[in-house]
Design an enzyme around this catalytic site. Structure first.
Site: not given
Ligand code: AMP
Length: 553
Positions: A253, A258, A274, A303, A343, A414
């Site tokens: 991650k 995004r 995003r 990303e 990804f 989500r």
């Molecule tokens: P969050 O922002 O905490 O909801 O986490 C989701 C976000 O993690 C996604 O919208 C991406 O921007 C980010 N992200 C980072 N690495 C990845 C990955 N390998 N696959 C999908 N999302 C990722």
């Protein structure tokens, strides 16, 4: 449709308390909208452009107040409007109370058209305002808004003002419009939903549903250059993932932003955020990289990561310094380099991949993009997931993402098919009271460590076992730990040893469960080594009472 009629209908919708009835009122309005359907849908959602279009009206509240004051007559100033707003709390109520619509000073502004305002005229005029830039454009915007307010009676003025300031707030969200399209044109909600996910254009989808029915909706394709909502992740644990799926796709991650890259080899390469904002100009490296590397039309999801000179990740704040930046991009590019970590892949060379499983989309991604693809491993072993997580954290990343390899791409959702596994917020400091000799390459080292909490129960022993940890420890660290722990061996039974309590580990975990396996009556699920607490002795370790509190929370 006259804007006044639209406003009356919207007034009914706004005052209707029952959700189902709201949907029916919206459906009836869509059904009667005729050729104005796309515009009516947009205005209902308080927009003048589709969701994916980042055009904004760029009219601040003070300009809107000025236009309203002018339309209200010579006795009203922009300050009066601002004051009324402070009291009413909402621009629509203020506009409604101002007695606009007197057509004051029409001749002075060359406005001689006495025809009533139509929804299309409101929409088109607002859109042309959005397109106005450059010197004097703000004044021209005020003039044009004045022209509109001047022709709007109280109720239409209420909605016009809200539209101008993007505050429609009539209780009609995207879900209501989706359901209303289905109801009005007798098509399944799922089919509407899918078409919306693919196009993000409520107006166009409503027209398709009406004119072509379900087959038309099903035939809606992705289009390179038109962004799609990003698939999102829920928080989840490795346990959730291994329990739910046959195998788990594990990826790093990245702590970046995004991006969705749309590449047309014969035309443009565009990058969207995003929220589907166009960030192409801010990220020239990503544009150049994809334009160079990819020779077919493609939509790539990934990303944007800020990196230092050696390619190591920089914190998220650094990416933000680049994202959405309009000026000095070349200079900023020198300061903070941005790289793509791809990804996912939604479209390649004429084929939409939204309905393909992740493993297939990844195959297409790897064929399409020779580098910059984020490494993915597939496993059903929670220890391997924990190891990948430890590696990701060691390399300075945020953690791991766990994905269902068989899942389709669900834009804007989500869902439970992508889980973000961030490091544990809470860790425990536990005493190492036993260990096991390793196997194979690790045969000369103590490998698995038995952990205990301080036993502060009445009549309890000094320490009570609670779990074993073997993951998250590098070979180097293992050698070091063996050296420190060997002198503490009190007893040996086969490969198992018991140790004099001395060393304290900080340990992460996913869950604490009641369990008969260990002396404490609890067991840690997926424990992970974080660090040796050099500053703590066994007497400072966490006590069972804390663990009981954590379980109760
Ligand atoms: P969050 O922002 O905490 O909801 O986490 C989701 C976000 O993690 C996604 O919208 C991406 O921007 C980010 N992200 C980072 N690495 C990845 C990955 N390998 N696959 C999908 N999302 C990722």
């Amino acid at each position: 449709m006259d804007f006044a009629d639209f406003a009356d209908r919207v007034d009914d919708i706004e005052t209707e308390p029952a959700d189902l009835e709201v949907t029916s009122l919206v459906a009836a309005l869509l059904d009667e909208a005729g050729t104005d359907l796309p515009v009516v849908v947009r205005l209902l959602l308080g927009r003048i452009v589709p969701a994916w279009d980042s055009t904004t009206l760029d009219v601040g509240p003070s300009r809107c107040h000025e236009a309203l004051a002018r339309a209200a007559g010579p006795n009203v100033t922009a300050d009066d409007v601002a004051e009324a707003l402070a009291e009413a709390g909402e621009i629509g109520a203020v506009a409604e109370s101002l007695d606009t619509g007197g057509q004051r000073g029409l001749a002075a502004f060359g406005e001689t058209d006495p025809d009533p305002l139509t929804v299309v005229e409101v929409h088109d005029r607002l859109r042309s305002l959005a397109a106005a830039h450059g010197s004097g454009s703000q004044d021209r915007k005020v003039d044009a808004l004045f022209g509109l307010f001047n022709r709007a009676d109280p109720v239409p003025a209420r909605y016009l003002a809200r539209l101008v300031l993007s505050e429609m707030r009539i209780g009609v969200g995207e879900g209501t419009v989706r359901d209303a399209i289905a109801e009005a044109f007798d098509v399944p909600v799922d089919a509407v939903e899918r078409a919306l996910q693919v196009t993000n254009d409520y107006g166009a989808v409503a027209v398709r549903a009406r004119d072509e029915g379900r087959p038309g909706l099903d035939a809606v394709d992705l289009s390179v250059g038109r962004p799609v909502r990003a698939m999102l992740a829920q928080a989840g644990t490795a346990a959730d993932a291994v329990e739910a799926w046959d195998a788990v796709a594990v990826e790093t991650k990245y702590d970046g932003a995004r991006v969705q890259v749309h590449h047309d080899p014969g035309g443009e390469t565009a990058v969207y955020s995003r929220n589907m904002a166009d960030v192409t100009d801010a990220l020239p490296e990503i544009v150049e990289f994809v334009a160079d590397a990819v020779d077919v039309p493609a939509i790539i999801d990934g990303e944007a990561l800020a990196v230092d000179v050696s390619g190591d990740p920089l914190p998220f704040q650094e990416v933000l310094r680049r994202f959405r930046r309009k000026h000095d991009v070349a200079r900023m590019r020198e300061e903070v380099a941005v790289e793509l970590r791809a990804f996912d892949c939604l479209h390649v060379d004429g084929t939409d991949l939204l309905d393909a499983p992740l493993h297939e989309r990844r195959e297409r991604l790897e064929e399409t993009l020779p580098s910059a693809v984020s490494p993915l491993s597939v496993t059903d072993d929670p220890d391997e997931i924990a190891d990948r997580e430890a590696d990701a954290l060691d390399a300075g990343h945020e953690g791991v993402m766990l994905k269902n390899p068989d899942a389709t791409y669900t834009p804007g959702k989500r869902g439970r098919n992508w889980l973000k596994r961030k490091p544990d917020v809470e860790t425990l400091d536990l005493v190492v009271t036993g260990a096991e000799w390793g196997e194979g390459r690790r045969a000369n080292h103590l490998g698995t460590f038995l952990l205990s909490a301080r036993d502060d129960r009445a009549g309890g022993d000094d320490f009570a076992t609670i779990g074993k940890v073997a993951t998250g420890i590098s070979d180097e660290r293992l050698a070091d730990l063996s050296e420190r722990l060997e002198p503490l061996i009190r007893r040996q039974d086969g490969t198992e040893v018991s140790l004099t309590p001395s060393v304290v580990f900080e340990v992460g975990y996913e869950e604490i469960q009641a369990s008969p396996t260990y002396g404490s009556g609890y067991a840690l699920r997926f424990p992970r080594f974080v660090a040796v607490r050099e500053d703590k002795g066994p007497e400072d370790a966490d006590a069972l009472s804390r663990i009981e509190r954590l379980v109760a929370d």
